[in-house]
Scaffold this motif. Structure first.
Motif, short mmCIF file in Angstrom:
data_model
loop_
_atom_site.label_atom_id
_atom_site.label_comp_id
_atom_site.label_asym_id
_atom_site.label_seq_id
_atom_site.Cartn_x
_atom_site.Cartn_y
_atom_site.Cartn_z
N PRO B 264 -0.85 -6.99 -10.83
CA PRO B 264 -0.07 -7.26 -9.61
C PRO B 264 0.65 -6.00 -9.11
CG PRO B 264 0.37 -8.94 -11.29
CD PRO B 264 -0.46 -7.87 -11.95
N GLY B 265 0.75 -5.89 -7.77
CA GLY B 265 1.50 -4.79 -7.14
C GLY B 265 0.70 -3.50 -7.04
N THR B 266 -0.59 -3.53 -7.44
CA THR B 266 -1.37 -2.27 -7.39
C THR B 266 -2.54 -2.39 -6.41
OG1 THR B 266 -2.87 -3.03 -9.13
CG2 THR B 266 -0.86 -1.91 -9.85
N ASP B 267 -2.47 -3.40 -5.50
CA ASP B 267 -3.58 -3.56 -4.55
C ASP B 267 -3.71 -2.30 -3.67
OD1 ASP B 267 -1.98 -6.41 -4.81
OD2 ASP B 267 -4.18 -6.64 -4.90
N LEU B 268 -2.59 -1.62 -3.38
CA LEU B 268 -2.66 -0.40 -2.55
C LEU B 268 -3.55 0.63 -3.23
CD1 LEU B 268 -1.84 1.44 -0.22
CD2 LEU B 268 0.32 1.90 -1.41
N ALA B 269 -3.37 0.79 -4.55
CA ALA B 269 -4.18 1.80 -5.28
C ALA B 269 -5.65 1.45 -5.16
CB ALA B 269 -3.74 1.82 -6.74
N MET B 270 -5.95 0.18 -5.31
CA MET B 270 -7.36 -0.27 -5.23
C MET B 270 -7.91 0.03 -3.83
SD MET B 270 -9.84 -2.26 -6.67
CE MET B 270 -11.31 -3.08 -6.03
N ALA B 271 -7.13 -0.31 -2.79
CA ALA B 271 -7.61 -0.12 -1.41
C ALA B 271 -7.84 1.37 -1.15
CB ALA B 271 -6.59 -0.70 -0.44
N LEU B 272 -6.90 2.20 -1.60
CA LEU B 272 -7.05 3.66 -1.38
C LEU B 272 -8.30 4.16 -2.09
CD1 LEU B 272 -3.29 4.68 -1.74
CD2 LEU B 272 -4.70 4.82 0.34
N LEU B 428 -1.74 -3.38 3.24
CA LEU B 428 -2.59 -3.98 4.29
C LEU B 428 -3.17 -2.88 5.18
CD1 LEU B 428 -3.38 -6.89 5.03
CD2 LEU B 428 -1.68 -6.69 3.24
N GLN B 429 -2.38 -1.77 5.39
CA GLN B 429 -2.91 -0.64 6.18
C GLN B 429 -4.20 -0.15 5.53
OE1 GLN B 429 0.62 1.98 6.50
NE2 GLN B 429 -0.38 2.83 8.33
N ALA B 430 -4.11 0.12 4.21
CA ALA B 430 -5.29 0.68 3.51
C ALA B 430 -6.41 -0.35 3.49
CB ALA B 430 -4.89 1.07 2.09
N MET B 431 -6.06 -1.59 3.28
CA MET B 431 -7.11 -2.62 3.22
C MET B 431 -7.80 -2.75 4.59
SD MET B 431 -5.12 -5.49 0.96
CE MET B 431 -6.23 -6.85 1.22
N THR B 432 -7.04 -2.62 5.68
CA THR B 432 -7.65 -2.73 7.01
C THR B 432 -8.54 -1.52 7.29
OG1 THR B 432 -5.63 -3.86 7.65
CG2 THR B 432 -7.08 -3.20 9.45
N MET B 433 -8.19 -0.38 6.67
CA MET B 433 -9.01 0.84 6.88
C MET B 433 -10.40 0.67 6.27
SD MET B 433 -6.36 3.92 6.20
CE MET B 433 -5.24 4.49 7.47
N VAL B 434 -10.49 -0.15 5.20
CA VAL B 434 -11.80 -0.28 4.52
C VAL B 434 -12.86 -0.80 5.50
CG1 VAL B 434 -13.01 -1.57 2.72
CG2 VAL B 434 -10.78 -0.55 2.23
N PRO B 435 -12.65 -1.93 6.19
CA PRO B 435 -13.68 -2.35 7.15
C PRO B 435 -13.77 -1.40 8.34
CG PRO B 435 -11.82 -3.89 7.20
CD PRO B 435 -11.57 -2.93 6.09
N LEU B 724 -0.01 7.82 6.90
CA LEU B 724 -1.18 7.25 6.21
C LEU B 724 -0.65 6.55 4.95
CD1 LEU B 724 -3.58 10.34 6.57
CD2 LEU B 724 -3.88 8.08 7.65
N PRO B 725 -1.28 5.47 4.58
CA PRO B 725 -0.78 4.71 3.41
C PRO B 725 -0.76 5.61 2.17
CG PRO B 725 -2.96 3.94 4.10
CD PRO B 725 -2.51 4.89 5.15
N THR B 726 0.38 5.68 1.53
CA THR B 726 0.59 6.59 0.39
C THR B 726 1.03 5.77 -0.82
OG1 THR B 726 1.41 8.09 2.05
CG2 THR B 726 1.73 8.73 -0.25
N TRP B 727 0.36 6.05 -1.99
CA TRP B 727 0.67 5.27 -3.19
C TRP B 727 2.04 5.64 -3.74
CZ3 TRP B 727 0.19 1.23 -6.05
CH2 TRP B 727 0.70 1.24 -7.39
N ARG B 728 2.79 4.71 -4.23
CA ARG B 728 3.95 4.93 -5.11
C ARG B 728 4.06 3.71 -6.01
NH1 ARG B 728 8.22 1.51 -4.05
NH2 ARG B 728 8.31 0.62 -1.95
N PRO B 729 4.54 3.88 -7.23
CA PRO B 729 4.66 2.68 -8.09
C PRO B 729 5.72 1.75 -7.51
CG PRO B 729 5.45 4.66 -9.24
CD PRO B 729 4.93 5.10 -7.91
N PRO B 730 5.48 0.44 -7.58
CA PRO B 730 6.48 -0.51 -7.04
C PRO B 730 7.80 -0.39 -7.80
CG PRO B 730 4.55 -1.67 -7.95
CD PRO B 730 4.33 -0.23 -8.19
N THR B 731 8.90 -0.70 -7.10
CA THR B 731 10.24 -0.55 -7.71
C THR B 731 10.35 -1.39 -8.98
OG1 THR B 731 11.01 -0.39 -5.46
CG2 THR B 731 12.69 -0.71 -7.15
#
Lengths: 248, 871, 434, 69
Positions: B264-272, B428-435, B724-731
């Motif tokens: 959980p909380g790492t979907d951004l990393a996956m999308a990037l 969601l930014q990164a996920m929308t970039m995929v398609p 641009l969507p940038t990864w950081r670990p969730p708080t």
């Protein structure tokens, strides 16, 4: 004469249990009584876990053990394939629920009026009875008190009486009026198909021709009228999850 | 034989008498005699059918109510309604019990004891109750309309009568969107302009990423469960393969062809990582990127976009520059013939690069190998997903749909509540970039979001984000905290507890809560316990006594459940459009009323019903019965029947029979026809994509961050405003190591948020809350199935901890470092709630670290679990 | 000739005289019987929800529980009684003659208890009687139990007891007293002439020959009630019927030994019921026990050798799971008596105490084994993967069962007090003509 | 004569049993007919048959000897 059967498409079933709810409302079954039941299974260990769902109506077997063991002929099979219970003949010996390999029979352990979710709902509340005329449950279906089939017996669930058996009737009161059973009608993904198996151009016959159906517990030789498509027969490797409140 | 003495005679006769009484009792009395109930129905019954729509779920499925002598005995699906096509989900079937529930609020209630504890009430007439509410609200409204806060949970049809009420009062308005994926709406509004999140074109899609989508239990983008599963099942039969990205397999059930149990909380990393792989493997739809997105915009080293001002005075507008390869010069976007996506160009001594080049450099670091340890997914699997997505996109292919040729990219993502996490916006930014990278956005079989390509007003607003100086309103709109702001009740609660910290002066004094139950349904129960106590006066409109009303309502007005006119209700299921109405199958039970009646009576008491800008005027406006349709408008000087309002609306839609059309079971669903490709697919609309340039590069976000820094905002608020969507670990990851598990909450198909756990038929299917825990973890903690365990959450920012106790259930289909809890329970006002256990909302936090940068709630928290505790 | 308080000659074997000890016995049985009736009334008014039984499958309960286990146990005990009586008659085992009537009495009483136990288990008891006589279906194994066992076999045993007792009734009819009319009715003009004796000798021979096959058939149908159910692993099997008959024999003979020992002590008939009688019964019990243990070993082996998964779940529950204590307890309660009997048989020294103990143990084991046939297959034996269930009888069920035992004891006590349970001998006899 | 009466009773009893057995609901699980007896109260006849067979023994013993009187 029609020969009714049902197909359960396990590749479409979402395990949502809408069929269970439709059956409960249509047939006014009391608490923890599931004429239609849907298993939710989990199999294997993380991370190769598999999940599956299995709707389990009465199988309306052609070689029905319950009909054979009923000592008074309360449980009988009709020419159109439906296996029914006559509540005025049943003596409540519960032998049919033991003979049945599928566990689809339910016994009225107490007076139904006391078993309609009385824990939280007071159906005798005057404001409610002023609207419903004191009927318990308020959504009571009047079709259950009528007689069905040329044998003219009260088999449509009017048997909600203390001390008698009851089970899925394929909604005989609906089928005789040309409607689909409540579970088939409400299934969101049309995973349940019902119809006359002997007539080749009904949807169910086409379904059966298109896919090779298998039966539940084929090895018990009960020749069920319910056919399953997709998925695989259940084994004890499956563990049940998310059981409803099944015991009162 | 023993001598028959008098004593034995008495005893035996007593037993004998008992025996005969027993026999008589048994034969004829309540022991259910030999013959069970009366065989034949007594008198002939009047049977009829009333068409209506479901009142419990989100998508208002069409229903037929079977009635006997006016008593509804069964709801069945309406065959003509495209969303459910004659079927119903378990809740649709079971709501019939809620209709007759004697625990409904039967008549207006006025509190007789102090607030903050279980309420004691006295019965009041409608007049008295409405008058009390009108006086209290007017007293505050005259001073400052915004001090009146109107809050609503789920709107059960087109939001016209509630919008009209807010406008006629001029009050503040708060919805529930911040708990329902609204951060996804903000991202789509920002990037492509539509007001929705992501769902694939199921009719032609071949490969779908089910990203946190609870296929077998919950809704989805736009509409809800039952419609999407129907589409998905038909698509699967056609050959759709589904990759399910979710910490829990249960949501996909058997429909996941491949399950990626992501942390959980790492979907951004996956999308990037997916973006990285798509670029690396060359799966790029360059024509789409250069024509319809701002990828070609030339970006300066400081991240801002190079612009040129054209025209003078008012018409002066700044046009972004792109590098036109044919002309070999920087020209405004519209004039370029071949826009460069890559390379670097020196103009006036500055080195400028197209946004896409910046993007490529930005995601170079986000390889699958980088993402693997973060997401706890094998790098090879992430790469495989990207390859499949790229290959199956069939970039460059087209398809003729209903005579219209449209680019064909049969890949897409279904994503909705995955947005509810702290990094929701960049994710969601990164996920929308995929398609977008493969040109699937708005393509046949590809990525859709709304049912049309209507551009939301936020698209223009987000072009330039403004950050004002305090004092701010209590939603913190345009504040240094949330330049983009959805309006989170949790934030309002925090502000009310400490206005100075947030630079707020004016707080709400009076609240009108319509069908909303913050105490139980929204995270951070303690915050609401504190803030709702501060209201001078609270009026609640609800069919049941909610927990919030129980503690804080001064007046409770009983609303009807399904027994009321409501609408207009869209029946659009992405492929067929039309509308219908909710027709009351019975008169409102007890002394309850439909909400429109309540609002009309209330505004009448407040003197706002009639005349210009009155409630009826606003109703006409909200229903569009103005301007050319003004003739259909309701007379704004006399109180109409609710049925007449819908009669006028129906005639305005060109239905001669008016509302009678919707009351006739044979008709009742007004089908406008199939949704044409020119409305459904972005490429095919005129102008394409509604004329909005897709913001691939978020310049205004970067600008917002700079403004926030100037205004002194803390890093936790501005760190996610990046171009641009940038990864950081969730708080939450900075919680101490002993809080080793992630807690997520999920929806069950048998229940709907906090409104059905007391419906006995549904409580029978899903009796209560539980903690799903992986057996390996349970073993480590010495927990067996059924043990009561204590789940304790930790706030990484404030250090506060909270705990609840629930029974543990073994679950192989969940990650070992995750525990899951359904969020439908934890209520106490209804007898059926007895023993159902607590809600995860008592564990979640709100405010810093647990909301997104757009003030949307995060449903993640680190917890620890130990054996023991009382339920 | 002892005389009673009112000077009339005392009847033999304490008939008609109710000593304080008997008063205590009758009071105790009536109290327990009352408790049983309270339990039955509770069940009839509240419905069977008052019992611990619940539906099989989703509810994870057992819909046949303690009651049906007791039905099988009682009908099992009744089997042995009449068999011993018939064997005595067919093989003219003189030394067992004194216990013949006691055995027949045991059969009738336990059959009555079995019938009541079935009635109590029905959801609609009254309709149970009317509909069974009206609509009973031969295809249902229950038909055999209803018609052959309850109706046929009960009547046959009563006939056997009645005819066998006519001689003693005639003798007893001599004594004036309240019971005289009852004895005279029972004797029905029996003059103890040579012709009548020869005729009785023939009828009881043919009757005994007639009853034995009826017993075997009747009792096997009870075995078929369980054995034919393909849907119930743990029930379905060819061994059910023979195992039922064997265990019936074991429990029945055990019961006779206990009853004989009690009556021997009560009526001081040590001389009449000799050690040879006990040794014969002991050896007969040993043989039957050996047969039953053999059946158990066969069943266990087939269960463990290569069981399909469903039976595996059931056998695990039986051998190591929730039912293990009852299972191994019953096995122990069978093996111990087996050893005791074999030791006594080899040493040729029979001790009544040990025999009674083994009789009691064997009966407890019989109740345990019946329970283990009926219940585990429902809670752990579903073919579909329902969650494993549980069943525990409620106070209502225990109350009713105790009530039944009390009823049985009451009936036996009343019979002993009103009719000579041991055939009258010379010195007690008053000549028929006088 | 005694032997005659008993013999007829036994045969009558057995006949009754046969009639009762085959008069009751036929074997099988495929039609409604399998649930109802063909002759009303057939099971009662069966039980009566068994009773008659065994009461033959009583009749055999209890028949008074005409010669003796």
């Amino acid at each position: 004469m029609a020969k009714y059967g049902m197909v359960v498409d396990l590749e479409r079933c979402q395990g949502c249990r809408a069929c269970m709810e439709a059956c409960k409302v249509e047939n006014n079954t009391t608490e923890s009584m599931f004429w239609m039941y849907v298993f939710r299974f989990e199999e294997g260990t993380y991370p190769d876990t598999k999940m599956s769902f299995l709707p389990r109506p009465c199988q309306h077997c052609d070689n029905a053990p319950c009909v054979k063991v009923c000592p008074v002929g309360a449980r009988y099979k009709r020419e159109d394939g439906i296996v029914l219970t006559d509540p005025d003949r049943c003596i409540g010996c519960r032998y049919c629920s033991l003979a049945c390999p599928y566990g689809v029979n339910y016994f009225n352990y107490q007076k139904p009026q006391d078993a309609y979710y009385a824990l939280g709902i007071d159906w005798e509340d005057p404001d409610v009875t002023s609207v419903t005329g004191g009927v318990v449950p308020p959504y009571k279906n009047p079709d259950h008190d009528l007689l069905y089939g040329e044998e003219q017996r009260r088999t449509a669930g009017g048997g909600h009486a203390k001390g008698v058996m009851e089970k899925c009737t394929f909604c005989v009161h609906r089928v005789e009026n040309g409607m689909l059973p409540a579970c088939v009608e409400t299934c969101p993904t049309n995973a349940l198909v019902f119809g006359d198996v002997s007539d080749p151009d009904t949807p169910i016959s086409r379904y059966v021709r298109a896919r090779e159906p298998w039966h539940l517990l084929e090895e018990t030789g009960t020749e069920p009228s319910v056919m399953y498509v997709g998925g695989k027969p259940p084994t004890l490797a499956l563990t049940e999850i998310e059981r409803p409140k099944a015991r009162v | 034989m023993p001598k028959v003495t008098r004593r034995t005679f008495v005893k035996t006769s007593a037993v004998a008498a008992g025996g005969t009484a027993l026999a008589r009792n048994y034969l004829f009395g309540p022991l259910d005699t030999v013959a069970a109930e009366s065989p034949l129905a007594l008198q002939p019954m009047v049977e009829d059918v009333v068409p209506t729509t479901c009142w419990i779920g989100k998508q208002d499925c069409g229903m037929l109510a079977r009635r006997v002598d006016g008593r509804v005995i069964k709801f069945e699906g309406h065959p003509a309604n495209p969303r459910n096509a004659g079927t119903l989900c378990p809740k649709g079937q079971a709501q019939i019990v809620a209709l007759y529930d004697p625990n409904r609020v039967k008549w207006p209630l006025i509190r007789t004891n102090a607030k903050g504890a279980t309420g004691e009430w006295r019965r009041a007439s409608w007049d008295e109750a409405l008058q009390l509410v009108a006086d209290q609200v007017n007293e505050v409204r005259e001073r400052d309309p915004k001090a009146v806060l109107w809050q609503k949970g789920r709107s059960k049809a087109k939001k016209f009568y509630d919008d009209a009420f807010v406008k006629s009062l001029g009050s503040a308005k708060m919805g529930h969107g911040a708990y329902c994926s609204d951060v996804g709406y903000r991202v789509l509004e920002y990037m492509i302009g539509t007001h929705a999140v992501l769902h694939p074109d199921f009719r032609y899609c071949d490969y779908m990423l089910s990203w946190g989508w609870n296929i077998t239990g919950a809704g989805g983008n736009k509409t809800c469960w039952l419609q999407w599963p129907r589409h998905m099942v038909e698509a699967k039969e056609r050959g759709l393969t589904i990759t399910h990205i979710d910490p829990r397999l249960r949501s996909a059930g058997p429909f996941a062809d491949d399950w990626l149990a992501i942390r959980p909380g790492t979907d951004l990393a996956m999308a990037l990582a997916l973006c990285h792989e798509l670029v690396a493997q060359g799966f790029l739809d360059r024509p789409y990127l250069s024509t319809y997105t701002n990828a070609p915009y030339l970006v300066k080293p400081d991240g801002s976009v190079a612009k040129v001002t054209v025209g003078e005075g008012e018409e002066a507008e700044e046009l972004a520059l792109v590098w036109d390869e044919d002309a070999g010069a920087a020209v405004p976007f519209a004039e370029a013939t071949s826009r460069a996506l890559e390379g670097s160009y020196e103009i006036d001594g500055e080195v400028l690069r197209p946004a896409f080049e910046v993007f490529k450099e930005h995601i170079a670091q986000y390889s699958p190998e980088w993402a693997a340890p973060i997401t706890d997914l094998p790098a090879e699997k992430i790469r495989q997903v990207a390859t499949d997505f790229g290959e199956k996109a069939q970039i460059g292919s087209t398809l003729v749909v209903d005579g219209v040729e449209v680019p064909y990219r049969p890949v897409g993502i279904m994503a909705y509540h995955v947005a509810q996490q702290e990094l929701g916006f960049p994710t969601l930014q990164a996920m929308t970039m995929v398609p977008m990278l493969v040109g699937a956005m708005g393509a046949a079989g590809g990525q859709l979001s709304d049912y049309s390509w209507k551009i939301h007003k936020n698209y223009a607003k987000f072009e330039k984000l403004t950050v004002d100086d305090p004092p701010y309103d209590y939603f913190l709109n345009k504040s240094k905290f949330f330049p983009i702001n959805t309006g989170l009740p949790g934030v309002v609660a925090k502000v009310m507890q400490d206005p100075a910290k947030f630079g707020v002066e004016k707080l709400p004094e009076v609240a009108i809560l319509h069908m909303v139950n913050p105490l139980n349904a929204f995270p951070s129960q303690p915050d609401f316990l504190a803030s709702y106590g501060m209201f001078k006066f609270v009026a609640v409109i609800s069919p049941w006594l909610s927990e919030t009303a129980d503690y804080f309502a001064d007046v409770v007005l009983p609303a009807a459940t399904i027994e009321k006119y409501e609408g207009p209700i869209s029946v659009n299921n992405q492929y067929i459009d039309g509308s219908t109405l909710r027709i009351p199958p019975m008169d409102p039970l007890f002394e309850s009323k439909g909400e429109i009646d309540i609002y009309m009576d209330l505004t009448e008491k407040m003197g706002l019903l009639y005349g210009e800008d009155g409630y009826l005027y606003q109703v006409n406006k909200a229903l569009g019965l103005v301007d050319d349709k003004a003739e259909f408008g309701v007379d704004i000087n006399s109180k109409p029947q609710v049925r007449d309002i819908f009669d006028n609306w129906a005639r305005s839609e060109g239905i001669e029979e008016g509302v009678a059309y919707f009351e006739d079971p044979g008709k009742s669903v007004y089908i406008k026809g199939p949704v044409k490709p020119t409305k459904m697919y972005g490429y095919a609309t005129d102008p394409p994509f509604g004329g909005a340039i897709h913001r691939f590069y978020g310049e205004s976000l970067l600008d917002a961050q700079n403004q926030m820094k100037e205004k002194g905002a803390e890093a936790i608020y501005y760190q996610d405003y990046n171009a641009l969507p940038t990864w950081r670990p969730p708080t939450m990851d900075s919680s101490p190591a002993e809080y080793d598990l992630y807690m997520i909450s999920y929806k069950l198909i048998e229940h709907k948020q906090a409104r059905t756990s007391f419906v006995p038929l549904l409580a029978e299917l899903a009796p209560g809350a539980r903690v799903d825990i992986n057996p390996v973890t349970a073993n480590r903690l010495g927990i067996e199935s059924g043990d009561v365990v204590t789940v304790e959450s930790h706030n990484a920012v404030t250090g506060e901890t909270r705990s609840i106790a629930l029974p543990a259930v073994m679950c192989e289909g969940i990650r070992p470092d995750v525990v899951g809890i359904p969020h439908h329970f934890g209520m106490w006002t209804h007898p059926v709630n007895e023993g159902q256990g607590s809600s995860p909302n008592e564990l979640y936090f709100t405010g810093e670290g647990y909301t997104t940068n757009t003030a949307d709630q995060s449903f993640h928290v680190k917890v620890r679990v130990r054996k023991g505790g009382e339920l | 000739m002892a005389t009673t308080a009112r000077g009339r000659p005392a009847l033999p074997q304490g008939i008609g005289r109710v000593t304080p000890g008997w008063w205590a016995f009758f009071a105790a049985t009536l109290i327990v019987l009352a408790f049983g009736i309270v339990a039955i009334i509770r069940e009839l008014t509240a419905g069977m929800v008052a019992t611990g039984m619940r539906d099989v499958g989703t509810a994870g309960g057992a819909t046949w529980g303690l009651y049906i286990s007791m039905v099988v146990y009682f009908i099992g005990v009744s089997f042995a009684g009449i068999t011993v009586a018939a064997l005595i008659r067919i093989f003219d085992i003189e030394r067992l003659r004194p216990i013949a009537r006691m055995a027949e009495l045991l059969t009738i009483v336990s059959l009555i208890l079995g019938a009541f136990a079935i009635l109590v288990d029905l959801g609609q008891p009254l309709r149970g009687i009317t509909n069974l006589f009206g609509f009973a279906r031969p295809q249902s194994p229950f038909f055999g139990t209803f018609s052959l066992v309850i109706a046929g076999y009960l009547f046959a045993s009563i006939v056997y007891l009645y005819l066998g007792g006519r001689r003693d009734a005639a003798l007893m009819a001599k004594h004036p007293g309240r019971l005289q009319r009852f004895h005279r009715w029972w004797a029905a003009g029996y003059k103890d002439t040579e012709a009548e004796r020869r005729r009785h000798y023939q009828t009881s021979f043919w009757l005994a020959l007639g009853i034995i096959p009826l017993l075997i058939v009747a009792h096997s149908t009870l075995g078929f009630v369980f054995g034919l159910q393909v849907g119930r692993p743990g029930w379905y099997g060819t061994l059910q019927a023979p195992a039922f008959v064997a265990l019936a024999g074991v429990s029945g003979v055990g019961h006779i030994i206990v009853l004989a020992a009690i009556i021997r002590r009560l009526l001081g008939a040590q001389r009449r019921i000799t050690m040879e009688a006990f040794s014969w019964l002991g050896r007969f019990l040993m043989v039957l026990l050996a047969v039953y243990l053999y059946f158990m070993v066969v069943e266990l082996l087939t269960l463990l050798y290569a069981t399909p998964e469903v039976e595996k779940r059931l056998s695990d529950a039986l051998l190591t799971g929730t039912y293990a204590p009852i299972y191994w307890g019953s096995v122990a309660a069978l093996v111990l008596p087996m050893i005791a009997l074999m030791w006594q048989a080899l040493a040729r020294r029979w001790n009544v105490g040990i025999l009674v103990a083994s009789g009691v143990l064997v009966n407890l084991a019989a109740i345990g084994k019946r329970y283990l046939v009926v219940v585990p297959s429902q809670t752990h034996g579903t073919l579909l993967p329902y969650e494993v269930g549980s069943y525990s009888p409620s106070w209502v069920e225990y109350g009713v069962v105790l009530g039944l035992f009390a009823l049985g004891a009451l009936l036996v006590g009343l019979f002993i007090k009103s009719f000579p349970v041991l055939p009258l001998e010379a010195e007690e006899e008053v000549s028929v003509d006088a | 004569m005694r032997r005659g009466v008993t013999a007829t009773m036994v045969v009558a009893g057995i006949l009754l049993m046969i009639i009762g057995y085959f008069g009751a609901a036929p074997w099988g699980a495929d039609t409604v007919a399998n649930s109802d007896p063909r002759i009303t109260l057939a099971p009662t006849l069966f039980v009566l048959g068994v009773i008659v067979v065994f009461s033959a023994a009583i009749v055999y013993e209890l028949l008074p000897d005409r010669e003796r009187r």
